[in-house]
Design a protein around this motif. Structure first.
Motif, mmCIF file in Angstrom:
data_model
loop_
_atom_site.group_PDB
_atom_site.id
_atom_site.type_symbol
_atom_site.label_atom_id
_atom_site.label_comp_id
_atom_site.label_asym_id
_atom_site.label_seq_id
_atom_site.Cartn_x
_atom_site.Cartn_y
_atom_site.Cartn_z
ATOM 1 N N ILE A 127 25.900 55.377 15.334
ATOM 2 C CA ILE A 127 26.503 54.049 15.220
ATOM 3 C C ILE A 127 27.099 53.211 15.879
ATOM 4 N N ASP A 128 26.976 53.685 17.636
ATOM 5 C CA ASP A 128 26.490 53.013 18.513
ATOM 6 C C ASP A 128 24.696 52.624 19.110
ATOM 7 N N GLU A 129 24.135 53.681 18.299
ATOM 8 C CA GLU A 129 23.146 52.771 18.032
ATOM 9 C C GLU A 129 22.578 51.987 16.613
ATOM 10 N N MET A 130 23.565 51.410 16.149
ATOM 11 C CA MET A 130 23.034 50.474 15.045
ATOM 12 C C MET A 130 23.842 49.881 15.847
ATOM 13 N N LEU A 131 24.770 49.428 16.450
ATOM 14 C CA LEU A 131 25.771 48.223 16.638
ATOM 15 C C LEU A 131 24.541 48.208 17.997
ATOM 16 N N ARG A 132 24.168 49.019 19.103
ATOM 17 C CA ARG A 132 23.028 48.706 19.706
ATOM 18 C C ARG A 132 21.819 47.538 19.144
ATOM 19 N N MET A 133 21.577 48.243 17.947
ATOM 20 C CA MET A 133 20.186 47.561 17.304
ATOM 21 C C MET A 133 20.838 45.337 17.085
ATOM 22 N N LEU A 134 22.195 46.217 16.370
ATOM 23 C CA LEU A 134 22.555 44.709 15.851
ATOM 24 C C LEU A 134 23.171 43.654 17.675
ATOM 25 N N ASP A 135 23.531 43.721 18.737
ATOM 26 C CA ASP A 135 23.283 43.594 19.960
ATOM 27 C C ASP A 135 22.308 42.581 20.348
ATOM 28 N N ASP A 136 21.084 43.883 20.053
ATOM 29 C CA ASP A 136 19.619 43.324 20.625
ATOM 30 C C ASP A 136 19.349 41.767 19.531
ATOM 31 N N MET A 137 19.120 42.463 18.548
ATOM 32 C CA MET A 137 18.770 40.816 17.205
ATOM 33 C C MET A 137 19.430 39.619 17.634
ATOM 34 N N GLU A 138 20.976 39.501 17.916
ATOM 35 C CA GLU A 138 21.999 38.510 18.440
ATOM 36 C C GLU A 138 21.785 38.384 19.730
ATOM 37 N N ASN A 139 21.192 38.832 20.704
ATOM 38 C CA ASN A 139 20.536 38.033 22.028
ATOM 39 C C ASN A 139 19.004 37.559 21.542
ATOM 40 N N ARG A 140 17.985 38.907 20.868
ATOM 41 C CA ARG A 140 17.291 37.778 21.069
ATOM 42 C C ARG A 140 17.037 37.322 19.918
#
Length: 50
Positions: free
Chosen positions: A35-48
């Motif tokens: 779940i943390d990895e999925m949240l990191r993926m979403l954060d990464d997409m948002e930041n990019r």
């Protein structure tokens, strides 16, 4: 504000990868780390996309 095409294409690819990831998990067996990895993926997409 116009968003560059390459950023939109990158976001589409990342969203597709994220959806594949979601489609392949077993909810009953999903760990907090996943779940943390999925949240990191979403954060990464948002930041990019900023």
């Amino acid at each position: 504000m116009t968003i560059p095409t390459h950023k939109v294409d990158d976001l589409k690819q990342r969203l597709a990868a994220f959806m594949d990831y979601l489609d392949n998990i077993e909810p009953e067996q999903t760990s907090l780390d996943e779940i943390d990895e999925m949240l990191r993926m979403l954060d990464d997409m948002e930041n990019r996309f900023k």
